[in-house]
Design an enzyme around this catalytic site. Structure first.
Site, PDB file in Angstrom:
ATOM      1  N   HIS A  99      -6.855  43.008  32.746  1.00 12.73           N
ATOM      2  CA  HIS A  99      -5.944  44.018  33.299  1.00 12.73           C
ATOM      3  C   HIS A  99      -4.551  43.478  33.621  1.00 12.73           C
ATOM      4  O   HIS A  99      -3.924  43.893  34.596  1.00 12.73           O
ATOM      5  CB  HIS A  99      -6.541  44.651  34.545  1.00 12.73           C
ATOM      6  CG  HIS A  99      -7.793  45.440  34.305  1.00 12.73           C
ATOM      7  ND1 HIS A  99      -8.049  46.092  33.115  1.00 12.73           N
ATOM      8  CD2 HIS A  99      -8.868  45.687  35.114  1.00 12.73           C
ATOM      9  CE1 HIS A  99      -9.223  46.713  33.204  1.00 12.73           C
ATOM     10  NE2 HIS A  99      -9.742  46.476  34.394  1.00 12.73           N
ATOM     11  N   HIS A 173      -7.540  53.512  35.968  1.00 14.73           N
ATOM     12  CA  HIS A 173      -8.834  52.947  36.362  1.00 14.73           C
ATOM     13  C   HIS A 173      -9.452  53.762  37.500  1.00 14.73           C
ATOM     14  O   HIS A 173      -9.869  53.214  38.524  1.00 14.73           O
ATOM     15  CB  HIS A 173      -8.631  51.487  36.787  1.00 14.73           C
ATOM     16  CG  HIS A 173      -9.846  50.623  36.669  1.00 14.73           C
ATOM     17  ND1 HIS A 173     -10.919  50.734  37.516  1.00 14.73           N
ATOM     18  CD2 HIS A 173     -10.153  49.632  35.806  1.00 14.73           C
ATOM     19  CE1 HIS A 173     -11.829  49.834  37.194  1.00 14.73           C
ATOM     20  NE2 HIS A 173     -11.388  49.150  36.142  1.00 14.73           N
ATOM     21  N   GLU A 319     -12.183  54.637  31.194  1.00 16.74           N
ATOM     22  CA  GLU A 319     -10.904  54.014  30.864  1.00 16.74           C
ATOM     23  C   GLU A 319     -10.604  54.228  29.382  1.00 16.74           C
ATOM     24  O   GLU A 319     -10.976  53.419  28.531  1.00 16.74           O
ATOM     25  CB  GLU A 319     -10.954  52.525  31.200  1.00 16.74           C
ATOM     26  CG  GLU A 319     -11.312  52.231  32.651  1.00 16.74           C
ATOM     27  CD  GLU A 319     -11.760  50.797  32.850  1.00 16.74           C
ATOM     28  OE1 GLU A 319     -11.040  49.880  32.409  1.00 16.74           O
ATOM     29  OE2 GLU A 319     -12.851  50.585  33.435  1.00 16.74           O
TER      30      GLU A 319
END
Length: 355
Positions: A99, A173, A319
């Site tokens: 991420h 998210h 996601e």
């Protein structure tokens, strides 16, 4: 209707309502803080996990309901080579980059402004991710729009342009729980997905695309999220759960499922999740080739809204994304954005309440 409220000198909270459902979002991390939907008894239910105060949002480390990038999900070895140059990234997930590394978009301030178009009303967030940020190349101009339609749809739309070639993979998210609390294992899930990406022990893709047929990953016919989760420990299609727990404890889903699109210019239906308890359902549409489903496997012990201490599987994330580690797997669809091109990613969440 959109209302803006200053939470402090830098952070603004926007609340958007269509008279039936509403959501709130702040410019800190492009974070959706709340999403209220009436349950079958007419009670407004916040279907997102999260926190009660700005300070709690700032220290949270599970990416709650925020935008993640420049490259969401994992990059193996925290490195990649692009146009002959090798880029070294943060190793914040074992030997891999997750991420965006240690400097995450979710902890940054964005510019926010009220937004409306023919589809609905919401907020538009923008920022420039500078050349070299997170170890990535190129000045990336990003815009993120969250908007609510009169059809009870939450639309998430991302666009970006760059002045140098760069990997890009943006997503939100959000942790969903259609009951507002408790486990999501009793939620019913149906997916228009025939294949998924097989995962290694560190949850990175092996590079193999595997059929869901005959596996615990087959949600083509509706079933509860927890109905086959116990079989993940012995499922020969994927070894991630066995390696993670080292025993007979199935950790959960943390895998990229393939959508049925081959054209990122069009939206396709990906699936539907619903709760019999609340009567709330959510249908998912996206133009992305993948959707990473994560069943909150690392939530145990996290303190959330109302002082609740979460257990594993208290939330589920959808996601929508390009494939994890796509920058290092030539056979995966490209994730590279080049000057003169525009990155476009749209996801629509259609809410409904049934008795």
């Amino acid at each position: 209707m959109t209302e803006a409220k200053q939470l402090d000198d830098e952070i603004t909270l926007y609340t958007i309502s269509n008279g039936k459902i509403s959501f709130s979002t702040m410019n800190y991390g492009c974070t959706i803080t709340n999403f209220f939907v009436p349950d079958k008894n007419g009670n407004a239910t916040d279907i997102l996990l999260g926190f009660d105060s700005v300070d709690e949002w700032k220290v949270g480390n599970c990416s709650h309901n925020a935008i993640v990038g420049r490259f969401a999900n994992r990059i193996v070895g925290a490195r990649f080579t692009l146009d002959g140059k090798t880029y070294e990234l943060d190793k914040n997930d074992g030997k891999n980059c997750l991420h965006g590394g240690f400097t995450r978009y979710e902890k940054m301030l964005w510019q926010g402004e009220s937004f409306s178009d023919s589809e609905g009303e919401g907020v538009r967030f923008t920022r420039t991710s500078a050349d070299g940020e997170q170890g990535m190349s190129g000045n990336l101009e990003i815009a993120v729009v969250y908007k609510l339609t009169g059809k009870n749809e939450l639309v998430l739309e991302y666009t970006a342009k760059t002045d140098k070639a760069t990997p890009i993979n943006l997503t939100n998210h959000a942790y969903f729980n259609l009951d507002g609390s408790g486990t999501i294992l009793n939620h019913h899930l149906q997916l228009d997905s025939d294949e998924f990406l097989q995962a290694n022990a560190d949850l990175t893709p092996t590079g193999d695309v595997v059929s869901v047929s005959g596996t615990s990953f087959d949600f083509r016919t509706e079933k509860t999220i927890g109905s086959d989760i116990k079989n993940l420990i012995t499922d020969t299609a994927d070894g991630a759960n066995r390696s993670l727990t080292g025993g007979n404890d199935p950790f959960g889903y943390d895998h990229c499922f393939l959508t049925r699109t081959t054209d990122e210019k069009k939206l396709v239906r990906f699936g539907k999740i619903r709760s019999e308890k609340s009567g709330i359902s959510m249908e998912i549409f996206t133009n992305q080739r993948g959707c990473h489903i994560y069943t909150g496997n690392f939530l145990a012990g996290v303190k959330g809204k109302g002082g609740v201490t979460h257990n594993r599987h208290d939330g589920v994330c959808f996601e929508t994304e390009r494939f994890p580690n796509a920058v290092n797997v030539p056979k995966f669809p490209t994730c590279i954005l080049r000057p003169g091109e525009e990155y476009w990613h749209k996801t629509v969440l259609k809410l409904k309440t049934e008795n």
